[in-house]
Motif scaffolding. Sequence first.
Motif, short mmCIF file in Angstrom:
data_model
loop_
_atom_site.label_atom_id
_atom_site.label_comp_id
_atom_site.label_asym_id
_atom_site.label_seq_id
_atom_site.Cartn_x
_atom_site.Cartn_y
_atom_site.Cartn_z
N LYS A 1 9.36 5.86 3.27
CA LYS A 1 10.28 4.86 2.71
C LYS A 1 10.81 3.94 3.80
CE LYS A 1 12.32 2.84 -0.62
NZ LYS A 1 11.61 2.26 -1.77
N PHE A 2 11.16 4.48 4.94
CA PHE A 2 11.69 3.65 6.01
C PHE A 2 10.61 2.75 6.62
CE2 PHE A 2 15.17 6.79 5.91
CZ PHE A 2 16.24 5.92 5.88
N ILE A 3 9.37 3.24 6.66
CA ILE A 3 8.26 2.39 7.11
C ILE A 3 8.05 1.26 6.10
CG2 ILE A 3 5.77 2.29 7.49
CD1 ILE A 3 5.91 5.11 8.61
N TYR A 4 8.15 1.58 4.82
CA TYR A 4 8.01 0.57 3.76
C TYR A 4 9.09 -0.51 3.91
CZ TYR A 4 8.89 -1.49 -0.84
OH TYR A 4 9.15 -2.37 -1.85
N TRP A 5 10.34 -0.09 4.07
CA TRP A 5 11.42 -1.06 4.24
C TRP A 5 11.19 -1.95 5.46
CZ3 TRP A 5 15.61 3.11 3.07
CH2 TRP A 5 15.93 3.08 1.70
N SER A 6 10.78 -1.34 6.56
CA SER A 6 10.52 -2.11 7.77
C SER A 6 9.39 -3.11 7.54
CB SER A 6 10.15 -1.16 8.92
OG SER A 6 9.82 -1.87 10.09
N SER A 7 8.39 -2.70 6.80
CA SER A 7 7.23 -3.55 6.54
C SER A 7 7.60 -4.77 5.70
CB SER A 7 6.13 -2.75 5.86
OG SER A 7 5.02 -3.56 5.54
N ILE A 8 8.34 -4.55 4.61
CA ILE A 8 8.68 -5.69 3.75
C ILE A 8 9.69 -6.62 4.42
CG2 ILE A 8 8.18 -4.41 1.64
CD1 ILE A 8 11.20 -4.17 1.17
N ASP A 9 10.48 -6.09 5.36
CA ASP A 9 11.41 -6.93 6.10
C ASP A 9 10.69 -7.85 7.08
OD1 ASP A 9 13.57 -5.84 4.80
OD2 ASP A 9 14.13 -4.48 6.42
N ARG B 1 0.80 -1.22 0.00
CA ARG B 1 0.00 0.00 0.00
C ARG B 1 0.84 1.28 0.00
NH1 ARG B 1 0.15 -2.11 5.02
NH2 ARG B 1 0.69 -0.74 6.77
N LEU B 2 2.10 1.19 0.42
CA LEU B 2 2.93 2.39 0.51
C LEU B 2 3.67 2.72 -0.78
CD1 LEU B 2 4.50 2.14 4.08
CD2 LEU B 2 2.58 3.53 3.33
N VAL B 3 3.69 1.81 -1.74
CA VAL B 3 4.42 2.05 -2.98
C VAL B 3 3.93 3.30 -3.71
CG1 VAL B 3 4.85 1.15 -5.31
CG2 VAL B 3 5.21 -0.31 -3.32
N PRO B 4 2.61 3.51 -3.88
CA PRO B 4 2.16 4.76 -4.53
C PRO B 4 2.58 6.01 -3.77
CG PRO B 4 0.39 3.14 -4.53
CD PRO B 4 1.47 2.59 -3.64
N LEU C 1 17.29 -0.19 -6.03
CA LEU C 1 17.06 -1.12 -4.93
C LEU C 1 15.62 -1.60 -4.91
CD1 LEU C 1 18.49 -2.44 -2.55
CD2 LEU C 1 17.86 -0.46 -1.15
N PHE C 2 14.69 -0.74 -5.30
CA PHE C 2 13.27 -1.10 -5.36
C PHE C 2 13.07 -2.30 -6.29
CE2 PHE C 2 9.14 -0.54 -7.57
CZ PHE C 2 8.29 -0.71 -6.50
N PHE C 3 13.77 -2.31 -7.41
CA PHE C 3 13.67 -3.42 -8.34
C PHE C 3 14.51 -4.61 -7.88
CE2 PHE C 3 12.50 0.19 -11.05
CZ PHE C 3 11.33 -0.30 -11.61
N ALA C 4 15.70 -4.34 -7.37
CA ALA C 4 16.61 -5.43 -6.99
C ALA C 4 16.07 -6.27 -5.84
CB ALA C 4 17.97 -4.86 -6.63
N GLU C 5 15.34 -5.64 -4.91
CA GLU C 5 14.82 -6.37 -3.75
C GLU C 5 13.53 -7.14 -4.06
OE1 GLU C 5 15.98 -4.61 0.43
OE2 GLU C 5 14.81 -3.13 -0.69
#
Length: 314
Positions: free
Chosen positions: A192-200, A145-148, A296-300
């Motif tokens: 962005k940092f919330i997004y990273w934390s979420s996908i982790d 949900r955070l990508v947009p 990094l968005f694509f690589a991960e």
Amino acid sequence: MHPAASVIFFTTASGAGYGILVLLGILVPLGYLPTEPWFGAVTLLLALGLVSAGLLSSTFHLHHPERAWRALSQWRSSWLSREGVAAIVTYGPALLFAFGWIVYGNSIGGWALWGAVAAIMALVTIYSTAMIYASLRTIRQWHHRLVPLVYLTLGLASGAIWLTAISSSFGITNDLVVAVALIFILAGAVIKFIYWSSIDQSVSQSDAGTATGLGHIGTVKQFEAPHTEDNWVMKEMGFQIARKHALKLRKIVGLLAFFIPFICLLGALMDVAPVLAMSWIAALSASIGIVVERWLFFAEAQHVVGLFYGHDHS
């Protein structure tokens, strides 16, 4: 996923261009930016130039670029098609706004309406670009949900930063634009940092069992690799980046895309540093940082098809 240079350039360049267009379409008619035709010519040329260069580069990722126009016909079901349609439609009001501003020297009244429409369509286009990825259920890191919000805030932040840099080059200092840039830089960093934390913290709902449809029998393990050498699917969709490298790149993004631009523009806003130098450092740093962020968005991203090749998506 394998990061494609053409797509990275497209999303970063067009995002900044649309961000500039949004700010011009809103702030100029309201009188918060210079209304002189020369200023309009320079800033609109930069905005539309970035947008056009980005859109053109996106066609290089296609196997048959000459067929790109066919994608426009699927706007009812495809976000890629909707993005293309929105991008083309945006040119109309943007050019009318430019015509009134540059040729007639008028950026208010009826001409201002075209600026507002251009700003709205620019936001729609950025959102559509983000939804190309966010709508893909097969990629956990994208179907979020955070990508947009990431795409929108980074586009507006980079647009505001570049608008500040261009304005300061002509001796124009606008505290409102700097403040807008600071707000979107901060918002972009938080999201962005919330997004990273979420996908982790999230766990993939797919495994070898669900991928093969044999999970109801028991635990499914790969007995042998399906290919003796890498094929197209493995190279493009099976691209993987080591966790330690991803963490290093995230720190680089935090430094270049958020911290340095924020400190530079804050110093300029508080008159403790020269606006011209600080705004250009911020613009260059943010641009490099957002390119790294998009790579990094694509690589991960991990496509579920990798499960067939023994990749761990946990």
